[in-house]
Every structure is written in C-alpha cells, then in structure tokens.
Write an enzyme that holds these catalytic residues in place. Structure first.
Site, PDB file in Angstrom:
ATOM      1  N   HIS A 219       0.806  -1.229   0.000  1.00 28.91           N
ATOM      2  CA  HIS A 219       0.000   0.000   0.000  1.00 28.91           C
ATOM      3  C   HIS A 219       0.837   1.277   0.000  1.00 28.91           C
ATOM      4  CE1 HIS A 219       0.914   0.116   4.324  1.00 28.91           C
ATOM      5  NE2 HIS A 219       0.591   1.393   4.267  1.00 28.91           N
TER       6      HIS A 219
HETATM    7  C1  UD1 Z   1      -2.120   6.025   5.341  1.00 31.26           C
HETATM    8  C2  UD1 Z   1      -0.850   6.596   5.970  1.00 31.26           C
HETATM    9  C3  UD1 Z   1       0.233   5.545   5.951  1.00 31.26           C
HETATM   10  C4  UD1 Z   1      -0.225   4.258   6.587  1.00 31.26           C
HETATM   11  C5  UD1 Z   1      -1.549   3.803   5.959  1.00 31.26           C
HETATM   12  C6  UD1 Z   1      -2.078   2.625   6.724  1.00 31.26           C
HETATM   13  C7  UD1 Z   1      -0.501   9.017   5.653  1.00 31.26           C
HETATM   14  C8  UD1 Z   1       0.239  10.045   4.914  1.00 31.26           C
HETATM   15  N1  UD1 Z   1      -0.365   7.751   5.220  1.00 31.26           N
HETATM   16  O1  UD1 Z   1      -1.810   5.726   3.986  1.00 31.26           O
HETATM   17  O2  UD1 Z   1       1.363   6.018   6.673  1.00 31.26           O
HETATM   18  O3  UD1 Z   1       0.749   3.275   6.390  1.00 31.26           O
HETATM   19  O4  UD1 Z   1      -2.506   4.851   6.023  1.00 31.26           O
HETATM   20  O5  UD1 Z   1      -3.002   1.890   5.999  1.00 31.26           O
HETATM   21  O6  UD1 Z   1      -1.189   9.335   6.593  1.00 31.26           O
HETATM   22  N2  UD1 Z   1      -9.014   4.867   0.773  1.00 31.26           N
HETATM   23  C9  UD1 Z   1     -10.230   4.261   0.648  1.00 31.26           C
HETATM   24  N3  UD1 Z   1     -10.899   3.931   1.797  1.00 31.26           N
HETATM   25  C10 UD1 Z   1     -10.425   4.174   3.037  1.00 31.26           C
HETATM   26  C11 UD1 Z   1      -9.181   4.807   3.139  1.00 31.26           C
HETATM   27  C12 UD1 Z   1      -8.490   5.151   1.993  1.00 31.26           C
HETATM   28  O7  UD1 Z   1     -10.720   4.008  -0.446  1.00 31.26           O
HETATM   29  O8  UD1 Z   1     -11.086   3.830   4.048  1.00 31.26           O
HETATM   30  C13 UD1 Z   1      -8.275   5.192  -0.482  1.00 31.26           C
HETATM   31  C14 UD1 Z   1      -8.583   6.588  -1.025  1.00 31.26           C
HETATM   32  O9  UD1 Z   1      -8.534   6.519  -2.411  1.00 31.26           O
HETATM   33  C15 UD1 Z   1      -7.395   7.388  -0.541  1.00 31.26           C
HETATM   34  C16 UD1 Z   1      -6.267   6.376  -0.567  1.00 31.26           C
HETATM   35  O10 UD1 Z   1      -6.881   5.136  -0.205  1.00 31.26           O
HETATM   36  O11 UD1 Z   1      -7.134   8.511  -1.356  1.00 31.26           O
HETATM   37  C17 UD1 Z   1      -5.149   6.672   0.390  1.00 31.26           C
HETATM   38  O12 UD1 Z   1      -5.625   6.871   1.719  1.00 31.26           O
HETATM   39  P1  UD1 Z   1      -4.805   7.785   2.751  1.00 31.26           P
HETATM   40  O13 UD1 Z   1      -5.393   7.693   4.086  1.00 31.26           O
HETATM   41  O14 UD1 Z   1      -4.583   9.144   2.185  1.00 31.26           O
HETATM   42  O15 UD1 Z   1      -3.369   7.120   2.757  1.00 31.26           O
HETATM   43  P2  UD1 Z   1      -2.951   5.606   2.905  1.00 31.26           P
HETATM   44  O16 UD1 Z   1      -2.284   5.179   1.648  1.00 31.26           O
HETATM   45  O17 UD1 Z   1      -4.094   4.810   3.402  1.00 31.26           O
HETATM   46  N1  UDP Z   2      -3.956  -5.300   8.876  1.00 30.08           N
HETATM   47  C1  UDP Z   2      -5.237  -5.830   9.011  1.00 30.08           C
HETATM   48  N2  UDP Z   2      -5.893  -6.248   7.876  1.00 30.08           N
HETATM   49  C2  UDP Z   2      -5.343  -6.174   6.639  1.00 30.08           C
HETATM   50  C3  UDP Z   2      -4.035  -5.640   6.518  1.00 30.08           C
HETATM   51  C4  UDP Z   2      -3.378  -5.194   7.656  1.00 30.08           C
HETATM   52  O1  UDP Z   2      -5.757  -5.915  10.115  1.00 30.08           O
HETATM   53  O2  UDP Z   2      -5.998  -6.568   5.668  1.00 30.08           O
HETATM   54  C5  UDP Z   2      -3.249  -4.834  10.076  1.00 30.08           C
HETATM   55  C6  UDP Z   2      -1.882  -5.436  10.272  1.00 30.08           C
HETATM   56  O3  UDP Z   2      -1.981  -6.674  10.945  1.00 30.08           O
HETATM   57  C7  UDP Z   2      -1.168  -4.374  11.072  1.00 30.08           C
HETATM   58  C8  UDP Z   2      -1.775  -3.087  10.542  1.00 30.08           C
HETATM   59  O4  UDP Z   2      -2.998  -3.446   9.922  1.00 30.08           O
HETATM   60  O5  UDP Z   2      -1.457  -4.468  12.452  1.00 30.08           O
HETATM   61  C9  UDP Z   2      -0.841  -2.488   9.543  1.00 30.08           C
HETATM   62  O6  UDP Z   2      -1.485  -1.505   8.845  1.00 30.08           O
HETATM   63  P1  UDP Z   2      -0.991  -0.989   7.428  1.00 30.08           P
HETATM   64  O7  UDP Z   2      -0.190  -2.028   6.746  1.00 30.08           O
HETATM   65  O8  UDP Z   2      -2.195  -0.475   6.746  1.00 30.08           O
HETATM   66  O9  UDP Z   2      -0.104   0.294   7.807  1.00 30.08           O
HETATM   67  P2  UDP Z   2       1.390   0.540   8.314  1.00 30.08           P
HETATM   68  O10 UDP Z   2       1.671  -0.360   9.446  1.00 30.08           O
HETATM   69  O11 UDP Z   2       2.297   0.333   7.152  1.00 30.08           O
HETATM   70  O12 UDP Z   2       1.368   1.981   8.690  1.00 30.08           O
END
Ligand code: UD1
Ligand code: UDP
Length: 381
Positions: A219
């Site tokens: 991601h």
């Molecule tokens: C965010 C965090 C990242 C973290 C990740 C965990 C920042 C800058 N990034 O990244 O550090 O590792 O969360 O998962 O804060 N979207 C959906 N549904 C949702 C959420 C997001 O469709 O419920 C899609 C949207 O298109 C959105 C994109 O995902 O634009 C990115 O979401 P965003 O929260 O901006 O960043 P993440 O890539 O999720």
């Molecule tokens: N996780 C989850 N379901 C999923 C993928 C990840 O519960 O389908 C959990 C995972 O076990 C971990 C956390 O989400 O505890 C990690 O989140 P993510 O990879 O989105 O973000 P990051 O840790 O890179 O910020």
C-alpha cells in the site's frame, strides 16, 4: 483523575490504540479517562469499523469524517476539527500513534494549545524525507513531551536529534522525556493471538493449510503511485507463484485496488488476473490478519506493522521498500530489503523459501506490558 484525548484515523492506529484502551479499562480506570477522536482518515468498513467490535475498542466520542484528499487539505481539516475538540475537552495530555497525517494534525493542534503531546512510536526514522510518514514523525516528535520509542534504535535516533536522555521531571515541551518503552503492538499480538485461533475461520474459508502460502500486503504510496515499481512487484509475485507452485494471499488496501488498473503494465495485469494462485481479497480484520501471519511460510510486504508482526510470529519477511525504520529485523537476518526490484524480490523470496537453517527471533519489542508502562508515565506527567 487525568484526562487524555487519543487521536486515531488510519487502520494501524485503531489497532495500536486498543492496547492502551484495554490497559486503562483493566487497570487504570480510577486514574485515567480517555476520550477517543477518530479523524475519519480511513472510513471503509474493513479499514475502520471492523476493528472496534473485534478488538473491544470503545466507540470514538468524536468522528471528524475528514475522508480522503490531498495531504495539505486533509491535514488542515483535521487540525481545525481537533482544535475545537481539544479546547472543549481541556485534556491533561493528547496521545497520538505512529506517523500518519492524523498523527501530524494531532501534534500540531495540541502543541499550539500547549497541551502535552504523548507520541507512541516515537523516534523511528527511515532517513528518507520523500516519505510523507518521515515528515510526520519528525514534526510530531519535536513538539512532544512524552516520547515512547518501541526500539533502542528509535531511542538512539532521538538522542542523535538533540533530545536529552537525562531530562528530569517535571516534563514539558522544552524538557521532554524520551523513553525506550517497548512496542504496544507486541502487547496486542500476544493478547489477540489466542483469540485469533479461537474466533477466525478465514484459513478454512480460503482452503489454506499451515505453511502452504505466502502472505503479501502492498500500500505504500511510493509503490502504488509509480507504475514501474507496481508492475515490477506484481511481475515478481506472478513469477514466485509459478516457481514455487505456491499461493499468495493478498488482502488489498483500497489505495492499491484503485491504482492497480492504471499503474500495472497490461500484460502483467492480465497474468495476475489469470493466475489463480494469486488470491486478491478485501482487507481482513486484525484477528484474521493474525491467522494469516501465523500460518504463512513467508511474508512479503511494504507495511511497517506487518513487517513487525512477521517477526512477532517468527516468519521471515521480504520488505518491498528501499529502507526500513525497523532496522533490527534486517540486522537479525529474518527480514530482507528488496525495494521494488523484480530480481531482488525473487532472490529474497528464494533465499528464505530455500533455507534449511533455523531462523531465530530474540525478544526485541518489550515484555508485552508496554501499554501499562505508558499509562503510568502519563498518570505521573
Ligand atoms: C495512510 C498513511 C500511511 C499508513 C496507511 C495505513 C498518511 C500520509 N499515510 O496511507 O502512513 O501506512 O494509512 O493503511 O497518513 N481509501 C479508501 N478507503 C479508506 C481509506 C483510503 O478508499 O477507508 C483510499 C482513497 O482513495 C485514498 C487512498 O486510499 O485517497 C489513500 O488513503 P490515505 O489515508 O490518504 O493514505 P494511505 O495510503 O491509506
Ligand atoms: N492489517 C489488518 N488487515 C489487513 C491488513 C493489515 O488488520 O488486511 C493490520 C496489520 O496486521 C497491522 C496493521 O494493519 O497491524 C498495519 O497496517 P498498514 O499495513 O495499513 O499500515 P502501516 O503499518 O504500514 O502503517
């Protein structure tokens, strides 16, 4: 009675926060009261709501429902909403987790109101400021009063940035306390592991048996937004399933789902679609994720949290990034950095799948009681 406001927003923060909420309700309900604010950064059912019931987290008292947008806009809307809530609630401290935009917004809103910021997961550094998370971490740490680093490397980073490890109470913005505390996610992995065994049926549902599949998550924006990198990763996954005749389970983050079609080379995308050994599923619950992690023979990921959980559950990990903040995993020889490089992904995977030597996983992330320790430090603040 001390009052804290806890800010959550993204999936990993909801999971992390459950450790402190659990510790408060078990041991500190007479001395700590917690107000939970969800920024709404993540909002899909399986990126947010799914975790509350399953992990026993109290429902948020507030939800800002900010949704997705550009970094500046998203963070600004959060700051505006958080400021209002903090003024109303007048907490003794505000708690933030990790390195997302929700973390940064919380740190800015509280510090400008002179409310002490408690940063859980402080000190981690990738030394790569093109990562949005690196900016968020640095900014948050430097306005925090209590900084809890999960690792010794994180603690050392703070000392190298000028934090004094010998400060004494009373602590403040200008006299912060940095602590190597252990990791609340280690607490959570221990606590939820048995529950995962008892409550999940995902392995049966997907027809998976122990050590017969690879778990993968992708991601990170550097991977999803760059067509060359995303294509190289998926091409390598396709190759690995063929070479090892193995299944890859890929619970797909919505960001990656949205960008796959436009950012993966057409031929590679067709191969992936036709490859029944690559099972792309919706994001799963935390208990289901633990079941996958415990039963996979290898984990390939660009997630910070999943890298560590691989270690907690004694699995080798192939890291789809150019560097990691969790350097001890690589130093220990149980994780390898392969970036988004086709050859390196395959070589790293082969190295672990073909290895006959036993990997060891010494304790690096505390004693499983980090949340209790943090609660006591907050009460004493
Ligand atoms: C965010 C965090 C990242 C973290 C990740 C965990 C920042 C800058 N990034 O990244 O550090 O590792 O969360 O998962 O804060 N979207 C959906 N549904 C949702 C959420 C997001 O469709 O419920 C899609 C949207 O298109 C959105 C994109 O995902 O634009 C990115 O979401 P965003 O929260 O901006 O960043 P993440 O890539 O999720
Ligand atoms: N996780 C989850 N379901 C999923 C993928 C990840 O519960 O389908 C959990 C995972 O076990 C971990 C956390 O989400 O505890 C990690 O989140 P993510 O990879 O989105 O973000 P990051 O840790 O890179 O910020």
């Amino acid at each position: 009675m001390k009052k804290i406001v806890t800010i959550i927003g993204a999936r990993p923060q909801i999971i992390k926060a459950s450790a402190l909420s659990r510790a408060i309700s078990k041991n500190y309900s007479n001395s700590l009261t917690e107000i939970i604010v969800h920024t709404g950064q993540h909002y899909d059912h399986n990126m947010s709501a799914i975790f509350f019931d399953e992990l026993g987290i109290p429902k948020p008292h507030y939800n800002l429902n900010v949704g997705s947008s550009s970094h500046g806009k998203q963070t600004a809307v959060m700051i505006e909403g958080l400021e209002e809530i903090l003024i109303k609630e007048q907490p003794h401290a505000m708690v933030v987790y990790g390195d997302t935009n929700s973390t940064l917004a919380g740190a800015i809103a509280a510090s400008k109101l002179n409310i002490p910021v408690v940063h859980i997961e402080a000190g981690l550094r990738s030394f790569n400021k093109t990562m949005p998370e690196e900016i968020n971490r640095i900014m948050c740490d430097h306005v925090s009063t209590l900084l809890f680093s999960p690792t010794k490397a994180g603690f050392d980073n703070l000392v190298n940035e000028g934090f004094n490890p010998n400060n004494n109470a009373p602590y403040s913005f200008d006299n912060p306390n940095i602590v190597h505390s252990g990791d609340v996610m280690y607490d959570n992995s221990l606590y939820f592991s048995t529950l995962s065994d008892q409550k999940t049926t995902l392995l049966e549902d997907l027809n998976l048996t122990k050590d017969s599949f690879i778990l993968c998550t992708i991601h990170r924006n550097h991977n999803t937004d760059d067509s060359k990198r995303l294509t190289a990763i998926f091409k390598a996954l396709h190759h690995i399933t063929k070479q090892h005749n193995t299944t890859i389970i890929l619970p797909l983050h919505p960001r990656t789902k949205k960008l796959m079609r436009s950012n993966i080379d057409k031929e590679v995308l067709e191969n992936i679609k036709e490859n029944t050994n690559i099972q792309i599923i919706e994001p799963v619950s935390f208990l289901e994720m633990i079941a996958l992690e415990k039963n996979a023979n290898l984990i390939i990921t660009d997630s910070g949290g999943v890298q560590k959980e691989a270690y907690f559950f004694k699995k080798p990990c192939v890291i789809l990034r150019p560097e990691t903040e969790w350097v001890e995993l690589v130093d220990n020889g149980t994780a390898i950095i392969v970036d988004a490089d086709y050859d390196k992904i395959i070589d790293g995977t082969n190295m672990f799948l073909n290895t006959t030597s036993t990997l060891t996983f010494p304790s690096l992330f505390g004693d499983g009681k980090t949340a209790e320790y943090i609660c006591e430090e907050i009460i004493n603040l």
